[in-house]
Design an enzyme around this catalytic site. Structure first.
Site, PDB file in Angstrom:
ATOM      1  N   HIS A 122     -89.597  -0.293  28.120  1.00 59.67           N
ATOM      2  CA  HIS A 122     -90.937  -0.758  28.497  1.00 59.67           C
ATOM      3  C   HIS A 122     -91.933   0.273  27.954  1.00 59.67           C
ATOM      4  O   HIS A 122     -91.588   1.450  27.827  1.00 59.67           O
ATOM      5  CB  HIS A 122     -90.987  -0.807  30.024  1.00 59.67           C
ATOM      6  CG  HIS A 122     -92.225  -1.358  30.616  1.00 59.67           C
ATOM      7  ND1 HIS A 122     -93.360  -0.603  30.784  1.00 59.67           N
ATOM      8  CD2 HIS A 122     -92.521  -2.590  31.108  1.00 59.67           C
ATOM      9  CE1 HIS A 122     -94.294  -1.355  31.357  1.00 59.67           C
ATOM     10  NE2 HIS A 122     -93.815  -2.559  31.564  1.00 59.67           N
ATOM     11  N   ASP A 199     -85.020   4.697  34.311  1.00 59.72           N
ATOM     12  CA  ASP A 199     -86.087   3.817  34.786  1.00 59.72           C
ATOM     13  C   ASP A 199     -85.412   2.638  35.506  1.00 59.72           C
ATOM     14  O   ASP A 199     -84.783   1.793  34.875  1.00 59.72           O
ATOM     15  CB  ASP A 199     -86.900   3.365  33.560  1.00 59.72           C
ATOM     16  CG  ASP A 199     -87.911   2.268  33.888  1.00 59.72           C
ATOM     17  OD1 ASP A 199     -87.905   1.755  35.016  1.00 59.72           O
ATOM     18  OD2 ASP A 199     -88.703   1.933  32.983  1.00 59.72           O
ATOM     19  N   GLN A 202     -86.394  -2.403  36.835  1.00 55.40           N
ATOM     20  CA  GLN A 202     -85.815  -3.753  36.814  1.00 55.40           C
ATOM     21  C   GLN A 202     -84.487  -3.849  37.535  1.00 55.40           C
ATOM     22  O   GLN A 202     -84.032  -4.944  37.852  1.00 55.40           O
ATOM     23  CB  GLN A 202     -85.641  -4.240  35.365  1.00 55.40           C
ATOM     24  CG  GLN A 202     -86.942  -4.569  34.680  1.00 55.40           C
ATOM     25  CD  GLN A 202     -87.740  -5.668  35.378  1.00 55.40           C
ATOM     26  OE1 GLN A 202     -87.197  -6.546  36.039  1.00 55.40           O
ATOM     27  NE2 GLN A 202     -89.049  -5.618  35.244  1.00 55.40           N
ATOM     28  N   LYS A 225     -91.201  -4.300  42.907  1.00 55.79           N
ATOM     29  CA  LYS A 225     -90.119  -5.034  42.237  1.00 55.79           C
ATOM     30  C   LYS A 225     -89.035  -5.422  43.230  1.00 55.79           C
ATOM     31  O   LYS A 225     -88.149  -6.195  42.922  1.00 55.79           O
ATOM     32  CB  LYS A 225     -89.469  -4.170  41.144  1.00 55.79           C
ATOM     33  CG  LYS A 225     -90.407  -3.617  40.108  1.00 55.79           C
ATOM     34  CD  LYS A 225     -90.829  -4.657  39.102  1.00 55.79           C
ATOM     35  CE  LYS A 225     -91.499  -3.986  37.907  1.00 55.79           C
ATOM     36  NZ  LYS A 225     -92.238  -4.928  37.081  1.00 55.79           N
ATOM     37  N   CYS A 363     -94.725  -6.058  27.664  1.00 58.68           N
ATOM     38  CA  CYS A 363     -94.899  -4.595  27.559  1.00 58.68           C
ATOM     39  C   CYS A 363     -93.688  -3.953  26.889  1.00 58.68           C
ATOM     40  O   CYS A 363     -93.261  -2.850  27.273  1.00 58.68           O
ATOM     41  CB  CYS A 363     -95.165  -3.951  28.924  1.00 58.68           C
ATOM     42  SG  CYS A 363     -96.596  -4.587  29.760  1.00 58.68           S
TER      43      CYS A 363
HETATM   44  N1  C6P Z   1     -92.532  -4.448  34.134  1.00 59.03           N
HETATM   45  C1  C6P Z   1     -92.729  -6.830  33.721  1.00 59.03           C
HETATM   46  O1  C6P Z   1     -93.319  -7.920  33.797  1.00 59.03           O
HETATM   47  P1  C6P Z   1     -95.048  -0.421  37.113  1.00 59.03           P
HETATM   48  O2  C6P Z   1     -96.056  -1.304  36.459  1.00 59.03           O
HETATM   49  O3  C6P Z   1     -95.414   1.032  37.011  1.00 59.03           O
HETATM   50  O4  C6P Z   1     -94.698  -0.853  38.492  1.00 59.03           O
HETATM   51  O5  C6P Z   1     -93.685  -0.633  36.280  1.00 59.03           O
HETATM   52  C2  C6P Z   1     -93.661  -0.413  34.910  1.00 59.03           C
HETATM   53  C3  C6P Z   1     -92.331  -0.791  34.354  1.00 59.03           C
HETATM   54  C4  C6P Z   1     -91.495   0.216  33.885  1.00 59.03           C
HETATM   55  N2  C6P Z   1     -90.270  -0.044  33.407  1.00 59.03           N
HETATM   56  C5  C6P Z   1     -89.784  -1.298  33.373  1.00 59.03           C
HETATM   57  C6  C6P Z   1     -88.400  -1.530  32.869  1.00 59.03           C
HETATM   58  C7  C6P Z   1     -90.569  -2.363  33.835  1.00 59.03           C
HETATM   59  O6  C6P Z   1     -90.089  -3.598  33.786  1.00 59.03           O
HETATM   60  C8  C6P Z   1     -91.892  -2.110  34.308  1.00 59.03           C
HETATM   61  C9  C6P Z   1     -92.777  -3.224  34.757  1.00 59.03           C
HETATM   62  C10 C6P Z   1     -93.251  -5.655  34.511  1.00 59.03           C
HETATM   63  O7  C6P Z   1     -91.727  -6.689  33.049  1.00 59.03           O
HETATM   64  C11 C6P Z   1     -94.743  -5.527  34.402  1.00 59.03           C
HETATM   65  S1  C6P Z   1     -95.261  -5.035  32.819  1.00 59.03           S
END
Ligand code: C6P
Length: 405
Positions: A122, A199, A202, A225, A363
């Site tokens: 991401h 990370d 997901q 999430k 993203c």
């Molecule tokens: N992905 C998606 O629609 P935040 O926004 O900080 O809570 O998470 C960021 C993030 C980081 N790593 C991974 C693997 C992610 O999937 C995400 C967030 C969402 O896929 C929103 S872009």
């Protein structure tokens, strides 16, 4: 608790609403999950009964709020099996946690040091490291993936050397659903003395990682999430790193003593939690963890795998439909395109039928560049989705295809 899908769905008030005159079919769970009544109630309870700042007052409300906040930290420690509660730092979410670590390493890395990320990260697990490289002169290396959307492990092994200081990889790709072999990735990094950040944005809603068993240095995720609220997450860091890394922000709560001549910092976790935190969010995060554990992660995983298998099979019956991310280890994400049709158009039409999917690059632009596509339609399933909702998606996609071809 036996897996009772109707009972589970009744816990989520939003699932009974309509969108454009159709029952909502929410298949954008990888973007954010829906919230059960138990989590919503914990937010209402906090603001109705014991809203106060924490760690600061001797009055009853402040003590109640502090107990609930620190109680949530302990719950989260147990859930992720961290050794100590103070290794759990509350953040605003995954992105914040990664930036906190990157900031810390800007004082540790030297020119020529190497950082490894995977090809399926991401943006929030790419950009902070690029910024770190710009600042320090470190070099970013990328583990490539194959056409199935699986990391090429032998290439990872080739990238590792005594120059490797850090390895960053997501547990599960948000754009493809691929589950990465994090235990093996960590083990290999250990052999060259590199630190690893996983990370878990997901994976946290699908599987329960054992942080001590994984022996990972850093783990980040977001509460939203996993049925919790937005604006809160965790950064787990091993105690040794917590002691080594400098604070990210200065302010109240993160200090031991302040004078105009010199400030000394508080110990973990407060050193990294400057200012008034998202107290209510943390408490509700704890409620979400309780909720998911009452259902059981094994049950969740089993059920979501059924949804994934069914959705994959049904979608592939549509002529011209191609799925991206076809590796053997996958979670309940189906990213697809139909030949000759822009993903945005499919997303717009299925929304008219009450179905929420995400379209675009998710993203994760390097993945889209790899496949030479502008983006995909992404349906991501949670344990409260049903096989009937998969059918609704498939029928809506067929309709969209008919209208757009
Ligand atoms: N992905 C998606 O629609 P935040 O926004 O900080 O809570 O998470 C960021 C993030 C980081 N790593 C991974 C693997 C992610 O999937 C995400 C967030 C969402 O896929 C929103 S872009």
């Amino acid at each position: 608790m036996p897996f009772n899908i109707q009972k589970i769905r009744n816990d989520f008030p939003i699932l009974s609403r309509k969108v454009n005159g159709y029952p909502l079919v929410y298949l954008d769970n990888a973007a954010t999950s829906q919230k059960p009544q138990q989590v919503i109630d914990s937010i209402v309870d906090y603001y109705s009964n014991y809203n106060a700042n924490i760690h600061r007052g001797v009055h009853t409300l402040s003590q109640e709020a502090t107990d609930a906040y620190e109680g949530a930290r302990q719950k989260i420690q147990t859930h992720f099996n961290a050794k100590e509660a103070y290794e759990i730092i509350f953040t605003a979410g995954t992105t914040h946690g990664i930036n906190l670590v990157a900031n810390g390493f800007s004082e540790i890395l030297k020119k020529g040091d190497e950082i490894i990320v995977s090809a399926m990260e991401h943006h929030s697990n790419i950009v902070p490291w690029q910024m770190l490289c710009e600042k320090t002169g470190a070099i970013l290396k990328v583990i490539p993936m194959n056409k199935e959307g699986v990391l090429i492990f032998s290439e990872y092994e080739k990238l590792l050397s005594e120059k490797t200081k850090l390895v960053f990889v997501n547990h599960i790709s948000n754009a493809l659903g691929t589950i990465n072999p994090i235990a093996e990735i960590i083990e290999k990094a250990r052999q060259v003395g590199a630190a690893v950040l996983v990370d878990g944005a997901q994976s946290c809603s699908h599987v329960k990682p054992d942080l001590q068993k994984l022996d990972v240095d850093f783990y980040v995720t977001s509460a939203h999430k996993m049925c919790g609220p937005t604006g809160v997450g965790i950064l787990y860091m091993k105690e040794e790193w917590g002691n080594k890394l400098p604070p990210y922000q200065g302010g109240g709560e993160m200090i031991a003593e302040v004078t105009f001549e010199k400030t000394t910092y508080a110990g973990l976790p407060h050193k990294f939690e400057a200012g008034t935190p998202n107290i209510c969010g943390v408490i509700a995060f704890g409620a979400a963890i309780d909720y998911l554990n009452a259902i059981g992660f094994e049950e969740i995983e089993k059920y979501e795998n059924e949804l994934l298998k069914y959705a994959t099979q049904k979608l592939l019956e549509i002529e011209g439909l191609k799925i991206y991310g076809t590796g053997p280890e996958k979670t309940s994400v189906v990213s697809f395109n139909i030949e000759g049709i822009h993903p945005y158009d499919i997303g717009t039409i299925v929304d008219k039928l009450g179905i929420a999917v995400r379209t675009g690059h998710h993203c994760a632009q390097p993945i889209m560049d790899f496949y030479k596509i502008p983006g995909t339609v992404r349906a991501s399933f949670a344990f409260y989705n049903t096989l009937e909702e998969v059918d609704a998606l498939v029928n809506a996609v067929k309709k969209a295809k008919m209208m757009l071809s």
